[in-house]
Design a protein around this motif. Sequence first.
Motif, PDB file in Angstrom:
ATOM      1  N   LYS A  15      38.812 -35.677  21.103  1.00 28.57           N
ATOM      2  CA  LYS A  15      38.575 -34.257  21.376  1.00 28.57           C
ATOM      3  C   LYS A  15      39.077 -33.392  20.225  1.00 28.57           C
ATOM      4  O   LYS A  15      38.393 -32.446  19.795  1.00 28.57           O
ATOM      5  CB  LYS A  15      39.249 -33.827  22.674  1.00 28.57           C
ATOM      6  N   GLU A  16      40.265 -33.709  19.711  1.00 32.38           N
ATOM      7  CA  GLU A  16      40.800 -32.938  18.593  1.00 32.38           C
ATOM      8  C   GLU A  16      39.871 -33.002  17.387  1.00 32.38           C
ATOM      9  O   GLU A  16      39.629 -31.980  16.724  1.00 32.38           O
ATOM     10  CB  GLU A  16      42.183 -33.468  18.216  1.00 32.38           C
ATOM     11  N   MET A  17      39.315 -34.182  17.109  1.00 30.40           N
ATOM     12  CA  MET A  17      38.402 -34.318  15.976  1.00 30.40           C
ATOM     13  C   MET A  17      37.118 -33.537  16.198  1.00 30.40           C
ATOM     14  O   MET A  17      36.603 -32.873  15.289  1.00 30.40           O
ATOM     15  CB  MET A  17      38.096 -35.797  15.735  1.00 30.40           C
ATOM     16  N   CYS A  18      36.577 -33.603  17.419  1.00 32.97           N
ATOM     17  CA  CYS A  18      35.327 -32.901  17.718  1.00 32.97           C
ATOM     18  C   CYS A  18      35.510 -31.386  17.724  1.00 32.97           C
ATOM     19  O   CYS A  18      34.555 -30.643  17.475  1.00 32.97           O
ATOM     20  CB  CYS A  18      34.767 -33.363  19.065  1.00 32.97           C
ATOM     21  N   ASP A  19      36.717 -30.928  18.000  1.00 25.74           N
ATOM     22  CA  ASP A  19      36.983 -29.489  18.039  1.00 25.74           C
ATOM     23  C   ASP A  19      37.132 -28.879  16.653  1.00 25.74           C
ATOM     24  O   ASP A  19      37.211 -27.658  16.516  1.00 25.74           O
ATOM     25  CB  ASP A  19      38.246 -29.208  18.853  1.00 25.74           C
ATOM     26  N   ILE A  20      37.170 -29.735  15.634  1.00 18.66           N
ATOM     27  CA  ILE A  20      37.282 -29.248  14.249  1.00 18.66           C
ATOM     28  C   ILE A  20      35.917 -29.348  13.581  1.00 18.66           C
ATOM     29  O   ILE A  20      35.391 -30.443  13.395  1.00 18.66           O
ATOM     30  CB  ILE A  20      38.312 -30.075  13.452  1.00 18.66           C
ATOM     31  N   PRO A  21      35.306 -28.217  13.225  1.00 19.67           N
ATOM     32  CA  PRO A  21      33.976 -28.279  12.589  1.00 19.67           C
ATOM     33  C   PRO A  21      34.049 -28.948  11.225  1.00 19.67           C
ATOM     34  O   PRO A  21      34.990 -28.717  10.454  1.00 19.67           O
ATOM     35  CB  PRO A  21      33.579 -26.799  12.473  1.00 19.67           C
ATOM     36  N   SER A  22      33.039 -29.781  10.928  1.00 25.52           N
ATOM     37  CA  SER A  22      33.027 -30.480   9.630  1.00 25.52           C
ATOM     38  C   SER A  22      31.599 -30.644   9.133  1.00 25.52           C
ATOM     39  O   SER A  22      31.104 -31.762   8.999  1.00 25.52           O
ATOM     40  CB  SER A  22      33.716 -31.840   9.753  1.00 25.52           C
ATOM     41  N   PRO A  23      30.904 -29.533   8.850  1.00 31.32           N
ATOM     42  CA  PRO A  23      29.546 -29.644   8.302  1.00 31.32           C
ATOM     43  C   PRO A  23      29.571 -30.313   6.937  1.00 31.32           C
ATOM     44  O   PRO A  23      30.586 -30.248   6.229  1.00 31.32           O
ATOM     45  CB  PRO A  23      29.096 -28.181   8.205  1.00 31.32           C
ATOM     46  N   SER A  24      28.481 -30.942   6.590  1.00 35.32           N
ATOM     47  CA  SER A  24      28.408 -31.703   5.340  1.00 35.32           C
ATOM     48  C   SER A  24      28.831 -30.863   4.147  1.00 35.32           C
ATOM     49  O   SER A  24      28.348 -29.751   3.939  1.00 35.32           O
ATOM     50  CB  SER A  24      26.975 -32.209   5.127  1.00 35.32           C
ATOM     51  N   ASN A  25      29.743 -31.407   3.363  1.00 36.10           N
ATOM     52  CA  ASN A  25      30.283 -30.818   2.140  1.00 36.10           C
ATOM     53  C   ASN A  25      31.319 -29.730   2.393  1.00 36.10           C
ATOM     54  O   ASN A  25      31.848 -29.141   1.454  1.00 36.10           O
ATOM     55  CB  ASN A  25      29.180 -30.289   1.222  1.00 36.10           C
ATOM     56  N   LYS A  42      42.590 -60.912   0.141  1.00 39.97           N
ATOM     57  CA  LYS A  42      41.288 -60.277   0.322  1.00 39.97           C
ATOM     58  C   LYS A  42      41.440 -58.861   0.867  1.00 39.97           C
ATOM     59  O   LYS A  42      42.416 -58.559   1.566  1.00 39.97           O
ATOM     60  CB  LYS A  42      40.410 -61.104   1.270  1.00 39.97           C
ATOM     61  N   THR A  43      40.440 -58.027   0.545  1.00 38.76           N
ATOM     62  CA  THR A  43      40.477 -56.619   0.950  1.00 38.76           C
ATOM     63  C   THR A  43      39.253 -56.278   1.784  1.00 38.76           C
ATOM     64  O   THR A  43      38.124 -56.627   1.429  1.00 38.76           O
ATOM     65  CB  THR A  43      40.523 -55.698  -0.289  1.00 38.76           C
ATOM     66  N   ILE A  44      39.485 -55.589   2.884  1.00 36.90           N
ATOM     67  CA  ILE A  44      38.404 -55.113   3.751  1.00 36.90           C
ATOM     68  C   ILE A  44      38.440 -53.594   3.793  1.00 36.90           C
ATOM     69  O   ILE A  44      39.506 -52.984   3.948  1.00 36.90           O
ATOM     70  CB  ILE A  44      38.540 -55.683   5.173  1.00 36.90           C
ATOM     71  N   LEU A  45      37.284 -52.985   3.632  1.00 36.71           N
ATOM     72  CA  LEU A  45      37.151 -51.535   3.764  1.00 36.71           C
ATOM     73  C   LEU A  45      36.338 -51.216   5.017  1.00 36.71           C
ATOM     74  O   LEU A  45      35.266 -51.789   5.231  1.00 36.71           O
ATOM     75  CB  LEU A  45      36.478 -50.937   2.525  1.00 36.71           C
ATOM     76  N   LEU A  46      36.850 -50.316   5.831  1.00 37.87           N
ATOM     77  CA  LEU A  46      36.119 -49.787   6.971  1.00 37.87           C
ATOM     78  C   LEU A  46      35.812 -48.321   6.689  1.00 37.87           C
ATOM     79  O   LEU A  46      36.692 -47.567   6.276  1.00 37.87           O
ATOM     80  CB  LEU A  46      36.948 -49.899   8.261  1.00 37.87           C
ATOM     81  N   ASP A  47      34.575 -47.930   6.896  1.00 39.09           N
ATOM     82  CA  ASP A  47      34.151 -46.562   6.578  1.00 39.09           C
ATOM     83  C   ASP A  47      33.589 -45.873   7.808  1.00 39.09           C
ATOM     84  O   ASP A  47      32.872 -46.483   8.616  1.00 39.09           O
ATOM     85  CB  ASP A  47      33.073 -46.580   5.491  1.00 39.09           C
ATOM     86  N   ALA A  48      33.918 -44.588   7.967  1.00 39.96           N
ATOM     87  CA  ALA A  48      33.264 -43.735   8.965  1.00 39.96           C
ATOM     88  C   ALA A  48      33.055 -42.362   8.341  1.00 39.96           C
ATOM     89  O   ALA A  48      34.009 -41.764   7.832  1.00 39.96           O
ATOM     90  CB  ALA A  48      34.113 -43.616  10.230  1.00 39.96           C
ATOM     91  N   HIS A  49      31.827 -41.882   8.349  1.00 43.73           N
ATOM     92  CA  HIS A  49      31.607 -40.530   7.825  1.00 43.73           C
ATOM     93  C   HIS A  49      32.033 -39.508   8.875  1.00 43.73           C
ATOM     94  O   HIS A  49      31.914 -39.745  10.082  1.00 43.73           O
ATOM     95  CB  HIS A  49      30.156 -40.332   7.388  1.00 43.73           C
ATOM     96  N   ILE A  50      32.541 -38.372   8.426  1.00 39.82           N
ATOM     97  CA  ILE A  50      33.085 -37.382   9.351  1.00 39.82           C
ATOM     98  C   ILE A  50      32.331 -36.053   9.309  1.00 39.82           C
ATOM     99  O   ILE A  50      32.728 -35.093   9.977  1.00 39.82           O
ATOM    100  CB  ILE A  50      34.579 -37.127   9.076  1.00 39.82           C
ATOM    101  N   ASP A  51      31.252 -35.985   8.527  1.00 37.66           N
ATOM    102  CA  ASP A  51      30.488 -34.742   8.509  1.00 37.66           C
ATOM    103  C   ASP A  51      29.479 -34.728   9.644  1.00 37.66           C
ATOM    104  O   ASP A  51      29.156 -35.765  10.225  1.00 37.66           O
ATOM    105  CB  ASP A  51      29.788 -34.550   7.165  1.00 37.66           C
ATOM    106  N   GLN A  52      28.998 -33.537   9.987  1.00 39.97           N
ATOM    107  CA  GLN A  52      28.090 -33.394  11.114  1.00 39.97           C
ATOM    108  C   GLN A  52      26.920 -32.473  10.776  1.00 39.97           C
ATOM    109  O   GLN A  52      26.975 -31.695   9.816  1.00 39.97           O
ATOM    110  CB  GLN A  52      28.841 -32.846  12.328  1.00 39.97           C
TER     111      GLN A  52
END
Length: 334
Positions: A7-17, A54-64
């Motif tokens: 909820k905290e993440m969704c309440d923060i606007p994050s349009p692309s760029n 070994k190295t693992i990267l996990l990615d999630a984009h946060i723009d909307q």
Amino acid sequence: MNKNILKEMCDIPSPSNVEDKLIEYLANKKYKNFRSEVSRANSISFYSITNKSKTILLDAHIDQVHLRVLRIHKDGFIVVKSVGFDIETVIGNTVTHMISGKTGLVGSLPPHLNIRDQPNFGRVGFVDFGLTKKQCDKIFTPGDIVLLEQNFNKVGKNRVISSGLDNKAGGYVLLSLIDYFSKPKNFKKLKYNLIICFSSREEVGLGSFPQNFNKKIDTIIVMDSSPSTDQVGISNNLIGDISLGKGPVITRNYEDNRKLGDSLMALAKNSKINHQVVFSSGYGSSNSNTYARLFDSVVQYLGVPIRYIHSPYEMIDMRDTVSAYNLLKKFLEL
């Protein structure tokens, strides 16, 4: 997993760029045995303080997705262009000018006057802020961001609706993993150097993760959102069968590594974790495409199913985020 984080993440606007506020929110989180680094391109990565082979990267984009001001009409309407959806999706919804905070209405035409060569068809529409052109000239500038409503709500027993669930649901899964492995007893179970990247600008095709270009990364898993087909009017001939509540989506697309995908499928099956397997014949793209082009790494996509994706009221089943979390946690402990 702490549902309040989503909820905290969704309440923060994050349009692309313009993801600055959400990047600041993430940067303020401090985790034992992890360090963070913010890039100039509005992404942030967390690095485990480990020295594994070994190295693992996990990615999630946060723009909307969002709207951009195109021009000011002579009668005071703000002509806008949608980013990531057709304008018809948001007709009749209230929106907010990000800079001034002013609320407007995405205008509609009476049904008997609404022919296809009229405004609000395709990607261009208009917003009525109740102002004159003279007033608008003082407030709006082409390129300004107009936000969809921030509207996080619980519905039913396990589901939530909100704008920006694509892909804050995926970001929530990865943030929960950092929290889990930051605990000393769990950190000992981590078998890899772990990089978790919250990237920006994915919705406009510019996924940003330059801070990781110089890292030697063996495996990359992109945690994103998958449009579900369990609703009226959607053909399953594009992406197969995807339903809410049946677990994360493991794709077998052109950019996915077959061996890695098979191992995730086997792990999910052996661990009795709900999951779905699909091949997409052509809906949108994700950072997995970009990573597969730019990095010499094994790449795989993993998605949280979403209904009504790229609309003001996206819907997820929280059980799918839990299943994705459990699958990745087990994978990182192998």
